[in-house]
Motif scaffolding. Structure first.
Motif, PDB file in Angstrom:
ATOM      1  N   GLU A 271       0.825  -1.210   0.000  1.00 27.86           N
ATOM      2  CA  GLU A 271       0.000   0.000   0.000  1.00 27.86           C
ATOM      3  C   GLU A 271       0.861   1.263   0.000  1.00 27.86           C
ATOM      4  O   GLU A 271       0.486   2.266  -0.611  1.00 27.86           O
ATOM      5  N   GLU A 272       1.996   1.218   0.672  1.00 27.21           N
ATOM      6  CA  GLU A 272       2.937   2.347   0.637  1.00 27.21           C
ATOM      7  C   GLU A 272       3.464   2.528  -0.782  1.00 27.21           C
ATOM      8  O   GLU A 272       3.542   3.641  -1.291  1.00 27.21           O
TER       9      GLU A 272
ATOM     10  N   ALA B 115       2.094   1.541  -3.640  1.00 27.59           N
ATOM     11  CA  ALA B 115       1.042   1.998  -4.550  1.00 27.59           C
ATOM     12  C   ALA B 115       0.815   3.506  -4.403  1.00 27.59           C
ATOM     13  O   ALA B 115       0.677   4.219  -5.404  1.00 27.59           O
ATOM     14  N   LEU B 116       0.803   3.985  -3.179  1.00 29.01           N
ATOM     15  CA  LEU B 116       0.600   5.415  -2.938  1.00 29.01           C
ATOM     16  C   LEU B 116       1.779   6.228  -3.467  1.00 29.01           C
ATOM     17  O   LEU B 116       1.594   7.240  -4.150  1.00 29.01           O
TER      18      LEU B 116
ATOM     19  N   ALA C 216      -5.819   5.478  -3.044  1.00 26.30           N
ATOM     20  CA  ALA C 216      -4.560   4.850  -2.626  1.00 26.30           C
ATOM     21  C   ALA C 216      -4.232   5.231  -1.185  1.00 26.30           C
ATOM     22  O   ALA C 216      -3.744   4.395  -0.407  1.00 26.30           O
TER      23      ALA C 216
ATOM     24  N   ARG D 209      -6.437   3.217   1.272  1.00 27.26           N
ATOM     25  CA  ARG D 209      -5.927   1.839   1.388  1.00 27.26           C
ATOM     26  C   ARG D 209      -4.666   1.807   2.262  1.00 27.26           C
ATOM     27  O   ARG D 209      -4.507   0.926   3.108  1.00 27.26           O
ATOM     28  N   PHE D 210      -3.782   2.760   2.034  1.00 27.73           N
ATOM     29  CA  PHE D 210      -2.561   2.883   2.832  1.00 27.73           C
ATOM     30  C   PHE D 210      -2.917   3.093   4.308  1.00 27.73           C
ATOM     31  O   PHE D 210      -2.383   2.435   5.199  1.00 27.73           O
TER      32      PHE D 210
ATOM     33  N   ALA E  30      -4.113  -0.069   6.020  1.00 35.51           N
ATOM     34  CA  ALA E  30      -3.147  -1.161   6.120  1.00 35.51           C
ATOM     35  C   ALA E  30      -1.880  -0.820   6.896  1.00 35.51           C
ATOM     36  O   ALA E  30      -1.228  -1.721   7.426  1.00 35.51           O
ATOM     37  N   CYS E  31      -1.531   0.453   6.968  1.00 35.31           N
ATOM     38  CA  CYS E  31      -0.229   0.851   7.522  1.00 35.31           C
ATOM     39  C   CYS E  31      -0.398   1.861   8.651  1.00 35.31           C
ATOM     40  O   CYS E  31      -0.639   3.044   8.401  1.00 35.31           O
TER      41      CYS E  31
END
Length: 151
Positions: free
Chosen positions: A66-67, A69-70, A103, A106-107, A110-111
């Motif tokens: 996710e990191e 993708a962002l 994005a 989502r990040f 997940a993070c």
């Protein structure tokens, strides 16, 4: 901002449908969705009592998908701005900003940022949040929409 964004997010060659519910929705390609991402980032900085200026030289280390993708999406910003300037199609910027906000969400899910496993990871994620906020704020500003600090 919601009305302006709804107007600019449509291709000028397509029919336009005025729909309050769609324009004000907190999900989907809408100004409130983008503003929600920006406000969430600002909230992280307020809760963590973080000064963005202290992050200017912070290296970003990518660990999670996710990191990555962002970060990859943020790297596209200058290219998108140039393409929008050439084509005079603001809906392309709207789509890009929507992709950035998606994005980011989502990040965010997940993070952990403020509760990261260590300070280095947390600082890296804070820097990624800062860059995302700058991208969203600049993009919204280019569309003539003011970014707000709280919703």
């Amino acid at each position: 901002g919601a009305i302006k964004y709804a107007d600019l997010s449509n291709d000028r060659m397509k029919d336009y449908i005025f729909d309050w519910d769609r324009m004000l929705a907190l999900d989907g390609n809408t100004a409130p969705y983008l503003l929600n991402a920006y406000v969430r980032i600002r909230s992280i900085f307020r809760k963590g009592n973080v000064d963005e200026g202290m992050l200017a030289n912070q290296a970003i280390t990518i660990q999670a998908a996710e990191e990555r993708a962002l970060a990859l999406k943020l790297l596209q910003f200058p290219v998108v701005i140039a393409a929008v300037a050439d084509s005079l199609e603001p809906h392309r910027l709207c789509t890009f900003l929507y992709d950035v906000a998606t994005a980011f969400h989502r990040f965010y899910e997940a993070c952990p940022v403020l509760r990261a496993e260590n300070k280095t990871t947390g600082d890296s994620r804070l820097r990624l949040c800062d860059l995302t906020a700058r991208c969203l704020r600049t993009g919204l500003d280019l569309l003539g929409i003011r970014a707000i600090e709280k919703m």
